[in-house]
Design an enzyme around this catalytic site. Structure first.
Site, mmCIF file in Angstrom:
data_model
loop_
_atom_site.group_PDB
_atom_site.id
_atom_site.type_symbol
_atom_site.label_atom_id
_atom_site.label_comp_id
_atom_site.label_asym_id
_atom_site.label_seq_id
_atom_site.Cartn_x
_atom_site.Cartn_y
_atom_site.Cartn_z
ATOM 1 N N CYS A 1 44.397 34.062 56.129
ATOM 2 C CA CYS A 1 43.661 34.937 55.213
ATOM 3 C C CYS A 1 42.196 35.034 55.645
ATOM 4 O O CYS A 1 41.532 34.015 55.860
ATOM 5 C CB CYS A 1 43.765 34.353 53.803
ATOM 6 N N CYS B 1 36.450 31.858 49.455
ATOM 7 C CA CYS B 1 37.508 31.042 48.856
ATOM 8 C C CYS B 1 37.519 29.699 49.563
ATOM 9 O O CYS B 1 37.323 29.625 50.773
ATOM 10 C CB CYS B 1 38.868 31.719 49.006
ATOM 11 N N CYS C 1 43.548 28.963 53.404
ATOM 12 C CA CYS C 1 44.784 29.478 54.022
ATOM 13 C C CYS C 1 44.393 30.139 55.349
ATOM 14 O O CYS C 1 43.574 31.064 55.365
ATOM 15 C CB CYS C 1 45.476 30.488 53.108
ATOM 16 N N CYS D 1 42.242 46.251 42.459
ATOM 17 C CA CYS D 1 42.391 44.879 42.917
ATOM 18 C C CYS D 1 40.996 44.249 42.940
ATOM 19 O O CYS D 1 40.104 44.745 43.637
ATOM 20 C CB CYS D 1 43.007 44.889 44.318
ATOM 21 N N GLU E 1 34.584 42.313 47.668
ATOM 22 C CA GLU E 1 35.240 43.607 47.803
ATOM 23 C C GLU E 1 36.208 43.890 46.652
ATOM 24 O O GLU E 1 36.694 42.982 45.990
ATOM 25 C CB GLU E 1 35.965 43.683 49.135
ATOM 26 N N CYS F 1 43.046 41.268 52.134
ATOM 27 C CA CYS F 1 42.146 40.302 51.530
ATOM 28 C C CYS F 1 41.023 39.813 52.462
ATOM 29 O O CYS F 1 41.285 39.175 53.464
ATOM 30 C CB CYS F 1 43.023 39.122 51.111
HETATM 31 N N1 SAH Z 1 43.911 33.528 46.020
HETATM 32 C C1 SAH Z 1 44.940 34.263 45.389
HETATM 33 C C2 SAH Z 1 44.636 35.724 45.203
HETATM 34 C C3 SAH Z 1 43.982 36.468 46.347
HETATM 35 S S1 SAH Z 1 44.883 36.647 47.859
HETATM 36 C C4 SAH Z 1 46.243 34.086 46.128
HETATM 37 O O1 SAH Z 1 46.230 33.564 47.225
HETATM 38 O O2 SAH Z 1 47.264 34.449 45.556
HETATM 39 C C5 SAH Z 1 45.974 38.014 47.531
HETATM 40 C C6 SAH Z 1 47.249 37.999 48.364
HETATM 41 O O3 SAH Z 1 46.996 38.402 49.723
HETATM 42 C C7 SAH Z 1 47.898 36.621 48.451
HETATM 43 O O4 SAH Z 1 49.285 36.739 48.224
HETATM 44 C C8 SAH Z 1 47.611 36.223 49.875
HETATM 45 O O5 SAH Z 1 48.499 35.255 50.328
HETATM 46 C C9 SAH Z 1 47.709 37.546 50.593
HETATM 47 N N2 SAH Z 1 47.099 37.588 51.916
HETATM 48 C C10 SAH Z 1 46.001 36.961 52.355
HETATM 49 N N3 SAH Z 1 45.759 37.254 53.654
HETATM 50 C C11 SAH Z 1 46.738 38.109 54.029
HETATM 51 C C12 SAH Z 1 47.049 38.768 55.268
HETATM 52 N N4 SAH Z 1 46.296 38.598 56.343
HETATM 53 N N5 SAH Z 1 48.128 39.569 55.301
HETATM 54 C C13 SAH Z 1 48.902 39.760 54.192
HETATM 55 N N6 SAH Z 1 48.669 39.149 53.008
HETATM 56 C C14 SAH Z 1 47.596 38.327 52.936
HETATM 57 FE FE1 SF4 Z 2 42.081 31.905 49.038
HETATM 58 FE FE2 SF4 Z 2 43.038 33.695 50.759
HETATM 59 FE FE3 SF4 Z 2 44.423 31.453 50.247
HETATM 60 FE FE4 SF4 Z 2 44.231 33.370 48.350
HETATM 61 S S1 SF4 Z 2 45.233 33.558 50.352
HETATM 62 S S2 SF4 Z 2 43.957 31.144 48.098
HETATM 63 S S3 SF4 Z 2 42.127 34.113 48.777
HETATM 64 S S4 SF4 Z 2 42.395 31.556 51.226
#
Ligand code: SAH
Ligand code: SF4
Length: 352
Positions: free
Chosen positions: A116, A109, A113, A102, A89, A333
């Site tokens: 996410c 990934c 996390c 973005c 996306e 994300c």
């Molecule tokens: N992997 C990289 C970039 C992609 S994620 C990273 O983690 O930085 C982009 C941002 O969205 C990151 O700061 C991540 O922690 C945040 N993010 C992921 N899931 C989210 C959610 N459910 N609510 C708010 N922010 C979220």
């Molecule tokens: Fe991967 Fe989502 Fe963690 Fe970013 S926040 S490193 S996209 S699992």
């Protein structure tokens, strides 16, 4: 996989256009990257040459669906990769004086996390540099159609850019050199891949660095961001200071506020202390957690978000509360790719 159109070098294009006058290569290059034209719309190129180009150097992203949020200023595209059909996306965010894209760097990934949606779905494959660039081109083309010029790119979509570092760096170079967006308008967001941050500090182009921190003590960060066990906070701070020494630019910390998990006074105090260990102090971006199907805890209420921000500011930290763009279209994300219900709408509104 074939070389894709946006992975192709000028030499690759010249090889396909063999027999055509030499100026054709430059014509195609400008049409793709400066005029943001779709290959079929490069009408100053003979049809036969357009067909040869399309056959030899196909695009990679197949449009699947898109959605626009209620205010009309956020458009989210869902593509399928042409080889395995994996979903990725891209989000286009329109502001009065600028537009930001973005981009995703991986299909899925592997960082895991839990909060996410992308992390919950797991890893499919890396994107090539051309597949990252193709997202920019296609979103910028849409922006152009409705009277906006894309000025900023954030690498904050699906995937971890510094785990797919070579492609990310090559995409940065093409976005800078050929699409013409300056390095200070490009931001790489990382979960905290320490060796990658140290290398990024020495990339030829001085891009911005955002670190997804979410917790300022190892015990909690280990839980929220499992890669912290490999690259704990001490090492992360040292790598950020290395970046600052090299670049003399601010680092920003991303902090998704999770109700009663990382939004307490203790968390704010720890974060403030950590920010001040960076020279200059880090900028904090606060965003309430977007709910995802696989994570039971809610985002903090607007009141708690504001209180957290106020504590930080009171402690002398530069903190901004970000609007949670596109929540109504699952624009956090990985959420669209996770297959939540959306209603595709075409963007029909022009700003400016
Ligand atoms: N992997 C990289 C970039 C992609 S994620 C990273 O983690 O930085 C982009 C941002 O969205 C990151 O700061 C991540 O922690 C945040 N993010 C992921 N899931 C989210 C959610 N459910 N609510 C708010 N922010 C979220
Ligand atoms: Fe991967 Fe989502 Fe963690 Fe970013 S926040 S490193 S996209 S699992």
């Amino acid at each position: 996989m074939n070389t894709t159109l946006y992975d192709a070098t000028a030499h690759d294009i010249a090889r396909v256009l063999v027999g055509q006058p030499a100026y054709r290569v430059k014509q195609v290059w400008q049409a793709l990257y400066e005029q943001l034209r779709a290959p079929a719309d490069i009408t100053n190129l003979p049809l036969s040459a357009r067909n040869e180009l399309a056959a030899a150097l196909p695009e990679s992203l197949v449009w699947k669906t898109e959605s626009t949020d209620a205010s009309g200023d956020t458009v989210k595209f869902l593509w399928n990769l042409c080889d395995g059909g994996h979903p990725i996306e891209t989000v286009l965010m329109l502001y009065p004086n600028r537009a930001t894209v973005c981009v995703s760097t991986q299909a899925g990934c592997a960082m895991g996390c839990g909060f996410c949606a992308t992390g919950q779905a797991g890893f499919n494959r890396h994107l090539s540099a051309g597949e990252i660039v193709e997202q920019v081109v296609k979103a910028a083309r849409r922006a152009k159609e409705i009277g906006h010029r894309v000025s900023n790119i954030v690498f904050m979509g699906m995937g971890e850019p510094l785990v797919n570092e070579a492609a990310t760096r090559a995409a940065v170079e093409r976005i800078h050199d050929d699409i013409g967006i300056s390095a200070r308008h490009l931001t790489i967001s990382t979960v905290g891949i320490v060796p990658g941050i140290r290398r990024l500090a020495r990339w030829p182009l001085p891009v911005n660095l955002a670190v997804s921190l979410h917790a300022a003590r190892d015990e909690l960060r280990d839980e929220l961001v499992p890669i912290n066990k490999r690259y704990p906070i001490e090492d992360l701070v040292a790598a950020c200071n290395d970046y600052l020494d090299q670049r003399h630019r601010r680092v920003s910390f991303e902090w998704a506020l999770i109700n009663r998990v990382n939004d307490t006074r203790r968390d704010a105090n720890e974060l403030a202390r950590l920010c001040k260990r960076l020279r200059p102090s880090a900028h904090v971006n606060l965003i309430p957690l977007n709910p995802t199907p696989g994570w039971p805890t809610r985002g903090s209420s607007p009141r708690r978000v504001q209180e957290f921000a106020d504590i930080l500011v009171g402690l002398g930290v530069n903190a901004t509360v970000r609007r949670n763009r596109g929540t109504d279209i699952d624009a956090a994300c990985g959420q669209l790719a996770a297959g939540q219900t959306i209603t595709p709408v075409r963007l029909g509104r022009t700003e400016n």
